[in-house]
Design a protein around this motif. Sequence first.
Motif, PDB file in Angstrom:
ATOM      1  N   UNK A  40     -21.383  -4.937  15.037  1.00 12.19           N
ATOM      2  CA  UNK A  40     -21.680  -4.215  13.798  1.00 12.19           C
ATOM      3  C   UNK A  40     -20.810  -4.720  12.649  1.00 12.19           C
ATOM      4  N   UNK A  41     -19.502  -4.905  12.901  1.00 14.18           N
ATOM      5  CA  UNK A  41     -18.594  -5.344  11.845  1.00 14.18           C
ATOM      6  C   UNK A  41     -18.931  -6.747  11.372  1.00 14.18           C
ATOM      7  N   UNK A  42     -19.245  -7.641  12.320  1.00 10.57           N
ATOM      8  CA  UNK A  42     -19.574  -9.017  11.943  1.00 10.57           C
ATOM      9  C   UNK A  42     -20.842  -9.068  11.105  1.00 10.57           C
ATOM     10  N   UNK A  43     -21.869  -8.299  11.502  1.00  7.14           N
ATOM     11  CA  UNK A  43     -23.110  -8.271  10.724  1.00  7.14           C
ATOM     12  C   UNK A  43     -22.881  -7.675   9.342  1.00  7.14           C
ATOM     13  N   UNK A  44     -22.054  -6.660   9.252  1.00  5.05           N
ATOM     14  CA  UNK A  44     -21.789  -6.036   7.963  1.00  5.05           C
ATOM     15  C   UNK A  44     -21.040  -7.002   7.038  1.00  5.05           C
ATOM     16  N   UNK A  45     -20.048  -7.709   7.594  1.00 10.65           N
ATOM     17  CA  UNK A  45     -19.303  -8.675   6.784  1.00 10.65           C
ATOM     18  C   UNK A  45     -20.209  -9.818   6.338  1.00 10.65           C
ATOM     19  N   UNK A  46     -21.084 -10.291   7.253  1.00 10.35           N
ATOM     20  CA  UNK A  46     -22.000 -11.380   6.906  1.00 10.35           C
ATOM     21  C   UNK A  46     -22.947 -10.955   5.783  1.00 10.35           C
ATOM     22  N   UNK A  47     -23.413  -9.718   5.833  1.00 10.71           N
ATOM     23  CA  UNK A  47     -24.302  -9.229   4.774  1.00 10.71           C
ATOM     24  C   UNK A  47     -23.563  -9.061   3.453  1.00 10.71           C
ATOM     25  N   UNK A  48     -22.292  -8.689   3.532  1.00 12.53           N
ATOM     26  CA  UNK A  48     -21.524  -8.457   2.315  1.00 12.53           C
ATOM     27  C   UNK A  48     -21.076  -9.749   1.653  1.00 12.53           C
ATOM     28  N   UNK A  49     -20.775 -10.778   2.470  1.00 12.15           N
ATOM     29  CA  UNK A  49     -20.259 -12.035   1.921  1.00 12.15           C
ATOM     30  C   UNK A  49     -21.297 -13.134   1.841  1.00 12.15           C
ATOM     31  N   UNK A  50     -22.413 -12.957   2.537  1.00 13.15           N
ATOM     32  CA  UNK A  50     -23.478 -13.975   2.594  1.00 13.15           C
ATOM     33  C   UNK A  50     -22.959 -15.296   3.133  1.00 13.15           C
ATOM     34  N   UNK A  51     -21.926 -15.234   4.002  1.00 10.63           N
ATOM     35  CA  UNK A  51     -21.353 -16.443   4.600  1.00 10.63           C
ATOM     36  C   UNK A  51     -21.051 -16.151   6.071  1.00 10.63           C
ATOM     37  N   UNK A  52     -21.914 -16.605   6.986  1.00 11.24           N
ATOM     38  CA  UNK A  52     -21.691 -16.329   8.415  1.00 11.24           C
ATOM     39  C   UNK A  52     -20.363 -16.861   8.934  1.00 11.24           C
ATOM     40  N   UNK A  53     -19.894 -17.999   8.401  1.00 16.12           N
ATOM     41  CA  UNK A  53     -18.623 -18.559   8.872  1.00 16.12           C
ATOM     42  C   UNK A  53     -17.469 -17.610   8.566  1.00 16.12           C
ATOM     43  N   UNK A  54     -17.443 -17.067   7.347  1.00 16.55           N
ATOM     44  CA  UNK A  54     -16.402 -16.110   6.994  1.00 16.55           C
ATOM     45  C   UNK A  54     -16.511 -14.849   7.849  1.00 16.55           C
ATOM     46  N   UNK A  55     -17.700 -14.430   8.129  1.00 15.69           N
ATOM     47  CA  UNK A  55     -17.895 -13.235   8.956  1.00 15.69           C
ATOM     48  C   UNK A  55     -17.344 -13.448  10.355  1.00 15.69           C
ATOM     49  N   UNK A  56     -17.604 -14.622  10.944  1.00 14.35           N
ATOM     50  CA  UNK A  56     -17.087 -14.907  12.282  1.00 14.35           C
ATOM     51  C   UNK A  56     -15.563 -14.958  12.287  1.00 14.35           C
ATOM     52  N   UNK A  57     -14.992 -15.585  11.254  1.00  9.64           N
ATOM     53  CA  UNK A  57     -13.537 -15.692  11.188  1.00  9.64           C
ATOM     54  C   UNK A  57     -12.883 -14.322  11.058  1.00  9.64           C
ATOM     55  N   UNK A  58     -13.366 -13.531  10.100  1.00  6.91           N
ATOM     56  CA  UNK A  58     -12.809 -12.195   9.926  1.00  6.91           C
ATOM     57  C   UNK A  58     -13.049 -11.315  11.147  1.00  6.91           C
ATOM     58  N   UNK A  59     -14.224 -11.474  11.752  1.00  7.82           N
ATOM     59  CA  UNK A  59     -14.526 -10.669  12.926  1.00  7.82           C
ATOM     60  C   UNK A  59     -13.592 -10.944  14.080  1.00  7.82           C
ATOM     61  N   UNK A  60     -13.291 -12.223  14.353  1.00  6.36           N
ATOM     62  CA  UNK A  60     -12.457 -12.566  15.505  1.00  6.36           C
ATOM     63  C   UNK A  60     -10.979 -12.356  15.236  1.00  6.36           C
TER      64      UNK A  60
END
Length: 447
Positions: free
Chosen positions: A99-119
Amino acid sequence: MSLRALPHVLARPSGTVRTGVLVALLATTGIAILELVREQTGTPGFFVGLGLALLPVAPLMAAFRWLGRAAPAPWAQLLFCFGWGACTAALIAILANSFATEWIAAATADPADADTLGSVAIAPVVEESAKAAALLLVFVFRRPRFTGPADGFVVAGFTATGFAFTENILYLGNAFGEDLAEGTGVLDSVTAATFFVRIVLSPFAHPLFTVLTGLGFGAAALSVRRSHRFALPLLGLAAAMCAHALWNSSSRFGEYGFYVVYGCVMVPVFALLVWLAVWIRRRRLRAVARELAAYAAAGWFSPAEVPALTSMPARSLARTLARRSGGRAAGRAVARYEDDATELALLRNRARRGGPAREPDFAGRERELLDRLWLRRATAGPALARAAVLEELLPPSFGPRATPAAGVPGPRSEAPDLRRSGPWTPATPAGPPSSRPCALPGADGGR
């Protein structure tokens, strides 16, 4: 039961109700996590991951069990911790991380940043908090069993081992599915690389993180101040989150970042925790020896029993001798005698160090343990004494009995009646034994 008393019963459920709720929770989350992992890995990947993930489980559980063997926790409690990590904590982590990774990806429009922040930022917080919940439950509802850092080590280790087991199924199963789709060879496969990193190089990673939380709870168990009992677990949890975040971010520190973090941080911290675990175990056994000597001086134990009760090889040998002479029932009686003697010693140690504020029900718990010890002494005493001789733990002769410590009751002249409900007044112990060497009975004396 009146309707007026119903709210109090619901507010303070019985042990049976709590057990039923926890079993239902573990069963529900277990079914859910198995199906979720199977959907993500595919059926072939699930079974391959399951088989490979099982390999480090037994050695890790044996290592943590060895650490707590001086005062072993019930297997039901340890299996609950393992199940919580493998089922409930893993399910919470997978759902919250996704859920957090998908939310970050939607907010930043950058899957790479979402994966980094998520992990690095989300996963350590979510996973360590989910695992810490098991420690909190044991600390609150099994407080007499949570006596110090050793118990924190064991509870945290079993919980983290369960969590790593489920996580390894997911990673290994996905790797196998990827290799299956690409037709990769065994030696060059993603499965082999994942197995090497997660099972060979770092099977201790999750236990290492969560043990820091366990040490916080263990330190809180020894603290008399209420503020420390809240602050120390939170401090341990924060340390676990930071270590977890550093580990997850190691691959982003350049080509050799993983190896630098592994060699310069993980391995030294692991070695330090191993040393600390051995030191804690030895310190606990020394405390047991010191406290049991006071009860031996009062007549509750023979002089030969104390060194046997503080030596793990002698305790194991005593159980073996009892089983040979009296069957499994005698072996179980000796095991319970050993556990009760250790619990009694640790109870007195905590009360002596912390006073009434630490152990408000010290007298009642001491009476209960002494009564149980007295009922099994005829079976366990000879077996332990014989084990002390065979392990060469005794000096050539025993001197006069030491003066009993203040506040240690003397034993009754006969077995106590556990059914009575009145106050317990121990009889004055008999006069001191002679100073000649003790006559140690053989193994068959425990029948």
